[in-house]
Motif scaffolding. Sequence first.
Motif, PDB file in Angstrom:
ATOM      1  N   UNK A   1       8.244   0.612 -14.699  1.00 48.64           N
ATOM      2  CA  UNK A   1       7.256   0.734 -13.625  1.00 48.64           C
ATOM      3  C   UNK A   1       5.846   0.620 -14.171  1.00 48.64           C
ATOM      4  N   UNK A   2       5.595   1.263 -15.307  1.00 48.68           N
ATOM      5  CA  UNK A   2       4.258   1.211 -15.914  1.00 48.68           C
ATOM      6  C   UNK A   2       3.854  -0.221 -16.255  1.00 48.68           C
ATOM      7  N   UNK A   3       4.826  -1.029 -16.663  1.00 50.11           N
ATOM      8  CA  UNK A   3       4.536  -2.430 -16.993  1.00 50.11           C
ATOM      9  C   UNK A   3       4.268  -3.258 -15.744  1.00 50.11           C
ATOM     10  N   UNK A   4       4.911  -2.908 -14.637  1.00 44.80           N
ATOM     11  CA  UNK A   4       4.876  -3.755 -13.441  1.00 44.80           C
ATOM     12  C   UNK A   4       3.754  -3.396 -12.484  1.00 44.80           C
ATOM     13  N   UNK A   5       3.540  -2.104 -12.250  1.00 47.82           N
ATOM     14  CA  UNK A   5       2.633  -1.689 -11.182  1.00 47.82           C
ATOM     15  C   UNK A   5       1.189  -2.088 -11.488  1.00 47.82           C
ATOM     16  N   UNK A   6       0.550  -2.667 -10.492  1.00 53.82           N
ATOM     17  CA  UNK A   6      -0.852  -3.077 -10.614  1.00 53.82           C
ATOM     18  C   UNK A   6      -1.813  -1.977 -10.167  1.00 53.82           C
ATOM     19  N   UNK A   7      -1.273  -0.889  -9.651  1.00 58.67           N
ATOM     20  CA  UNK A   7      -2.101   0.209  -9.144  1.00 58.67           C
ATOM     21  C   UNK A   7      -1.548   1.535  -9.653  1.00 58.67           C
TER      22      UNK A   7
ATOM     23  N   UNK B   1      -5.833   8.121  -5.741  1.00 54.58           N
ATOM     24  CA  UNK B   1      -4.723   7.193  -5.967  1.00 54.58           C
ATOM     25  C   UNK B   1      -4.311   6.527  -4.659  1.00 54.58           C
ATOM     26  N   UNK B   2      -4.234   7.297  -3.594  1.00 52.54           N
ATOM     27  CA  UNK B   2      -3.861   6.757  -2.285  1.00 52.54           C
ATOM     28  C   UNK B   2      -4.862   5.676  -1.876  1.00 52.54           C
ATOM     29  N   UNK B   3      -6.155   5.934  -2.039  1.00 51.23           N
ATOM     30  CA  UNK B   3      -7.182   4.948  -1.680  1.00 51.23           C
ATOM     31  C   UNK B   3      -7.046   3.679  -2.521  1.00 51.23           C
ATOM     32  N   UNK B   4      -6.770   3.829  -3.809  1.00 51.16           N
ATOM     33  CA  UNK B   4      -6.638   2.657  -4.660  1.00 51.16           C
ATOM     34  C   UNK B   4      -5.450   1.800  -4.241  1.00 51.16           C
ATOM     35  N   UNK B   5      -4.372   2.443  -3.828  1.00 50.47           N
ATOM     36  CA  UNK B   5      -3.219   1.690  -3.318  1.00 50.47           C
ATOM     37  C   UNK B   5      -3.579   0.959  -2.032  1.00 50.47           C
ATOM     38  N   UNK B   6      -4.302   1.627  -1.141  1.00 49.57           N
ATOM     39  CA  UNK B   6      -4.728   0.975   0.108  1.00 49.57           C
ATOM     40  C   UNK B   6      -5.637  -0.219  -0.178  1.00 49.57           C
ATOM     41  N   UNK B   7      -6.593  -0.035  -1.095  1.00 50.22           N
ATOM     42  CA  UNK B   7      -7.544  -1.105  -1.397  1.00 50.22           C
ATOM     43  C   UNK B   7      -6.831  -2.324  -1.967  1.00 50.22           C
ATOM     44  N   UNK B   8      -5.868  -2.091  -2.846  1.00 49.77           N
ATOM     45  CA  UNK B   8      -5.110  -3.203  -3.419  1.00 49.77           C
ATOM     46  C   UNK B   8      -4.357  -3.954  -2.322  1.00 49.77           C
TER      47      UNK B   8
ATOM     48  N   UNK C   1       0.797  -1.222   0.000  1.00 46.36           N
ATOM     49  CA  UNK C   1       0.000   0.000   0.000  1.00 46.36           C
ATOM     50  C   UNK C   1       0.823   1.262   0.000  1.00 46.36           C
ATOM     51  N   UNK C   2       2.085   1.171  -0.417  1.00 43.33           N
ATOM     52  CA  UNK C   2       2.970   2.325  -0.496  1.00 43.33           C
ATOM     53  C   UNK C   2       3.033   2.772  -1.957  1.00 43.33           C
ATOM     54  N   UNK C   3       2.642   4.006  -2.218  1.00 47.70           N
ATOM     55  CA  UNK C   3       2.602   4.489  -3.601  1.00 47.70           C
ATOM     56  C   UNK C   3       3.998   4.551  -4.215  1.00 47.70           C
TER      57      UNK C   3
ATOM     58  N   UNK D   1      -1.507   8.632 -16.917  1.00 43.16           N
ATOM     59  CA  UNK D   1      -2.961   8.781 -16.817  1.00 43.16           C
ATOM     60  C   UNK D   1      -3.669   7.465 -17.125  1.00 43.16           C
ATOM     61  N   UNK D   2      -3.192   6.742 -18.123  1.00 41.07           N
ATOM     62  CA  UNK D   2      -3.800   5.443 -18.450  1.00 41.07           C
ATOM     63  C   UNK D   2      -3.685   4.472 -17.285  1.00 41.07           C
ATOM     64  N   UNK D   3      -2.635   4.624 -16.498  1.00 39.66           N
ATOM     65  CA  UNK D   3      -2.427   3.826 -15.294  1.00 39.66           C
ATOM     66  C   UNK D   3      -3.313   4.307 -14.141  1.00 39.66           C
ATOM     67  N   UNK D   4      -3.959   5.482 -14.318  1.00 41.35           N
ATOM     68  CA  UNK D   4      -4.787   6.053 -13.262  1.00 41.35           C
ATOM     69  C   UNK D   4      -4.041   7.006 -12.355  1.00 41.35           C
TER      70      UNK D   4
END
Length: 403
Positions: free
Chosen positions: A215-221, A383-390, A199-201, A250-253
């Motif tokens: 990073x764009x290829x790897x990150x799920x969030x 973005x912070x919430x999406x990282x926490x949720x993941x 959950x660390x951005x 942006x495409x990554x959110x």
Amino acid sequence: MRKIALAVALAVTGCGQDAELNKQAQRMAQQYLLVDTHIDVPYRLNEKPADVGMATQGGDFDYPRANRGGLNAPFMSIYIPAEMESDGSARDYADRLIDQVEGLVARHPDKFAIPHSVKEMERQVASGRISLPLGMENGAAIAGDLQNLHHFAERGIRYITLTHSKSNHISDSSYDEQRQWQGLSDFGKQLVKEMNRAGVMVDVSHISDDAFWQVMEISEVPVIASHSSARHFTPGFERNMSDEMIRALANNGGVIMINFGSTFISEASRESRAKIRTATEQYMREQGLDEDSEDVKHFTERLMEEEFVYAELDDVLDHFDHVRELVGVEHIGIGSDYDGVGDSLPTGLKDVSQYPNLIRGLLERDYSEEDVGKILGGNLVRVWRENEAYARAKPQGAPAGTE
């Protein structure tokens, strides 16, 4: 006479509009959640101690000015100089800077608090305090051990800038000609995955272009650029983000948080700084001096006063406009770099009391209140919430923060 009367009437109307815009900007600064993802207070105070819970001489941040500017959640940058990677001191130094922020909170518990989650941040702001989330600038403190990631996550680190001015054991740097990894190291790729689980951005500011694309290829969030600007205005400056990178972010959110430093914003400023640097180097050679000499410092200071070209508020707003045109307002935020770029801040944005100037400028450029609210903090919180949720959905990861 009729022409004079009309001119006076228009001037009065203009003044009235100015007053209304100023009033609206001030109201919005106080009403909307205002997050700035990069303020270098800890390093500043480590170099020159002061109590920023009170009004201070110098620096860009203190409690009274932050209150006037409407600042609710400034991320305190736990900045680690590049040389600490090689001498092994990075982890301990990061802990000391975090201790320092905790000490500030202990001295002023009615003014400051450190959050470990979005909910904690929101509660702290609702209680009238300034919330101080932590961001680590330079992952050198991870020291090749994922347990250190979890250690710092537990201490409150909510994002990590993978590297800084030099390539480290995680990533190549945009500032470093030595590209030992051609992007991320194997450990760096593993770290990005584990940051997602913890959950660390992930912060892509400072890293090389190759590292960004990996990073764009790897990150799920979604990831952030905590303090970068648009390379469109500074061609060849890899530290800023290209249009293609902004679109991918942006495409990554994710969100690009615009840096206020003049040399990030203005090519004319960059050119003036380069001329000053060249003149200083020539002076050092002619006088047989090194860069730590007081004579050299005074020489550079004089040239800065006489020759440096500062960006204007409108130059900063141009970066916001450019990103809006590329990907929309949902992917823009604020990463000022206050206390991190020295005396190079644009006119109208000299310290944390002046966010209302930025808000007014956005309103003048036809951003709606809703748009401005997203830029001030809504986009980053998403973005912070999406990282926490993941992270909550991944039991093998470290907790995203206390609720």
